[in-house]
Write an enzyme that holds these catalytic residues in place. Structure first.
Site, PDB file in Angstrom:
ATOM      1  N   HIS A  21       0.815  -1.127  -0.060  1.00 20.28           N
ATOM      2  CA  HIS A  21      -0.096   0.462  -0.011  1.00 20.28           C
ATOM      3  C   HIS A  21       0.862   1.377  -0.300  1.00 20.28           C
ATOM      4  O   HIS A  21       0.788   2.233  -0.086  1.00 20.28           O
ATOM      5  CB  HIS A  21      -1.323   0.202   1.440  1.00 20.28           C
ATOM      6  CG  HIS A  21      -0.653   0.585   2.439  1.00 20.28           C
ATOM      7  ND1 HIS A  21      -0.264  -0.921   3.788  1.00 20.28           N
ATOM      8  CD2 HIS A  21      -0.192   1.953   2.706  1.00 20.28           C
ATOM      9  CE1 HIS A  21       0.082   0.090   4.708  1.00 20.28           C
ATOM     10  NE2 HIS A  21      -0.473   2.064   3.408  1.00 20.28           N
ATOM     11  N   ASP A  77      -0.175  -7.562   1.798  1.00 21.23           N
ATOM     12  CA  ASP A  77       0.549  -6.055   1.684  1.00 21.23           C
ATOM     13  C   ASP A  77       1.701  -6.311   1.480  1.00 21.23           C
ATOM     14  O   ASP A  77       2.275  -5.506   2.502  1.00 21.23           O
ATOM     15  CB  ASP A  77      -0.309  -5.487   2.696  1.00 21.23           C
ATOM     16  CG  ASP A  77       0.211  -3.564   2.955  1.00 21.23           C
ATOM     17  OD1 ASP A  77       0.478  -3.504   1.563  1.00 21.23           O
ATOM     18  OD2 ASP A  77      -0.531  -2.955   3.285  1.00 21.23           O
ATOM     19  N   GLN A 114       0.103   5.246  11.100  1.00 24.82           N
ATOM     20  CA  GLN A 114       0.451   6.257   9.963  1.00 24.82           C
ATOM     21  C   GLN A 114       2.208   7.041   9.660  1.00 24.82           C
ATOM     22  O   GLN A 114       2.707   7.341  10.440  1.00 24.82           O
ATOM     23  CB  GLN A 114      -0.459   7.013   9.695  1.00 24.82           C
ATOM     24  CG  GLN A 114      -1.709   7.585  10.151  1.00 24.82           C
ATOM     25  CD  GLN A 114      -2.200   7.018  10.120  1.00 24.82           C
ATOM     26  OE1 GLN A 114      -1.882   5.480   9.480  1.00 24.82           O
ATOM     27  NE2 GLN A 114      -3.626   6.026  10.793  1.00 24.82           N
ATOM     28  N   GLY A 115       2.938   6.532   8.543  1.00 21.18           N
ATOM     29  CA  GLY A 115       4.200   6.998   8.538  1.00 21.18           C
ATOM     30  C   GLY A 115       4.720   5.620   8.876  1.00 21.18           C
ATOM     31  O   GLY A 115       6.647   5.911   8.317  1.00 21.18           O
ATOM     32  N   ASP A 116       4.391   4.448   9.748  1.00 24.31           N
ATOM     33  CA  ASP A 116       5.547   3.122   9.904  1.00 24.31           C
ATOM     34  C   ASP A 116       5.735   2.207   8.830  1.00 24.31           C
ATOM     35  O   ASP A 116       6.054   1.147   8.901  1.00 24.31           O
ATOM     36  CB  ASP A 116       5.107   2.721  11.250  1.00 24.31           C
ATOM     37  CG  ASP A 116       5.335   3.484  12.698  1.00 24.31           C
ATOM     38  OD1 ASP A 116       6.373   4.646  12.421  1.00 24.31           O
ATOM     39  OD2 ASP A 116       4.505   3.992  13.144  1.00 24.31           O
ATOM     40  N   SER A 117       4.033   2.506   8.214  1.00 21.13           N
ATOM     41  CA  SER A 117       3.560   1.657   6.859  1.00 21.13           C
ATOM     42  C   SER A 117       5.325   0.383   6.445  1.00 21.13           C
ATOM     43  O   SER A 117       6.267   1.628   5.806  1.00 21.13           O
ATOM     44  CB  SER A 117       2.927   2.057   6.369  1.00 21.13           C
ATOM     45  OG  SER A 117       1.518   1.758   6.340  1.00 21.13           O
TER      46      SER A 117
HETATM   47  N1  ARG Z   1      -1.570   2.701   7.163  1.00 22.23           N
HETATM   48  C1  ARG Z   1      -0.269   3.185   7.803  1.00 22.23           C
HETATM   49  C2  ARG Z   1       0.548   3.884   6.860  1.00 22.23           C
HETATM   50  O1  ARG Z   1       0.354   4.183   6.145  1.00 22.23           O
HETATM   51  C3  ARG Z   1       0.022   2.142   9.229  1.00 22.23           C
HETATM   52  C4  ARG Z   1      -1.097   1.976  10.481  1.00 22.23           C
HETATM   53  C5  ARG Z   1      -0.608   1.374  11.179  1.00 22.23           C
HETATM   54  N2  ARG Z   1      -1.304   1.337  12.069  1.00 22.23           N
HETATM   55  C6  ARG Z   1      -1.119   0.676  13.533  1.00 22.23           C
HETATM   56  N3  ARG Z   1      -2.840   1.434  13.935  1.00 22.23           N
HETATM   57  N4  ARG Z   1      -0.855   0.008  13.785  1.00 22.23           N
HETATM   58  O2  ARG Z   1       1.589   3.756   7.389  1.00 22.23           O
END
Ligand code: ARG
Length: 276
Positions: free
Chosen positions: A83, A136, A230-233
């Site tokens: 993603h 993913d 967000q941003g850790d993905s």
């Molecule tokens: N989708 C998020 C990203 O793009 C990561 C989300 C992880 N969320 C969590 N609650 N662990 O960075």
């Protein structure tokens, strides 16, 4: 929130750059303290396999253009979340981002330490399902190899590190509060691997995704407070010295009963074998 950057990226880049302290601002209302969420500062020199994905064109230069994480699993191979390569995250189709780079060895994104390497090729899992978030994973092949000592091994199926209750750490430069506060330096939080039954109960299927034990694993603290955001993905979840997960999704960040969901690395190993 599963679409962290969609909102930010509907505004022109100039506006983002002007609002540069919040380049990845998210609308997610959330609880929790500092972190990743609930974490502390660490150094890439101690965890050299954690890398940042960067596009200054898309995300501005203040934090080296960081927008996702990744992990070095072979000298020229970085894996990340599929993603992270999506239009929802990038704001434009992947083929319109010409300055994608992998940044290694840079704890503080305001510096120029470490190296920036453009991928020479990439592979996005064709079986990634953006509705459930299953599968993913994407692979970036580096145009220049990194040192062998920087590589983190992947935990294969049956590895004891996948057992519920195992302590694990998640690493990244993502939101530390769930309110769009992005740190300049790398952080890590300790969580535990949770039982599939717990994850299935938390995520039977909603707008954020559906927990699928074959391709996912979940981790957190039962009471919340420690999580990726967000941003850790695409970044690593590490247990017993091996890579067990890639940050993928969750409902909010650090909320009780909404653990972080990760791409299950043992399934990634299989997918990569299949796709040669
Ligand atoms: N989708 C998020 C990203 O793009 C990561 C989300 C992880 N969320 C969590 N609650 N662990 O960075």
């Amino acid at each position: 929130m599963r679409r962290p950057f969609a909102r930010a990226l509907t505004v022109p880049l100039a506006v983002l750059v002007a609002a540069a302290v919040l380049p990845l601002a998210s609308s997610a209302p959330a609880v929790a303290d500092e972190g990743v969420i609930g974490g502390s500062a660490v150094k890439t020199s101690d965890h050299p396999w954690v890398v940042a994905l960067s596009s200054r064109d898309r995300f501005g230069g203040m934090r080296s253009g960081q927008f996702c994480g990744g992990v070095l699993v072979a000298r020229s191979t970085v894996i990340t979340a599929a993603h992270c390569m999506s239009e929802e995250v990038l704001g434009v189709p992947r083929n319109r981002v010409s300055d994608l780079k992998v940044i290694a060895g840079r704890t503080d994104l305001r510096t120029t330490e470490g190296v920036e390497i453009p991928p020479s090729s990439e592979w996005i899992n064709p079986d990634y399902d953006s509705r459930t978030n299953s599968g993913d994973v994407a692979v970036l092949t580096l145009s220049k190899p990194l040192p062998a000592g920087d590589v983190l091994p992947m935990a294969e199926e049956g590895d004891p590190a996948y057992k519920a209750g195992t302590k694990a750490s998640v690493y990244g430069w993502g939101d530390t509060t769930g309110t769009g506060k992005y740190p300049n330096t790398l952080r890590a939080a300790q969580v535990q691997v949770l039982a599939d039954a717990v994850c299935e109960q938390a995520y039977p299927g909603n707008a954020d995704g559906t927990y699928m034990a074959k391709t996912m694993l979940c981790a957190g603290e039962l009471g919340g407070g420690k999580d990726a955001c967000q941003g850790d993905s695409g970044g690593p979840l590490v247990a017993q010295g091996k890579l067990v997960g890639l940050v993928s999704w969750g409902s909010g960040c650090g909320r009780p009963k909404s653990p972080g969901v990760y791409t299950r690395v043992s399934d990634v190993v299989k997918v990569l074998q299949q796709h040669g």
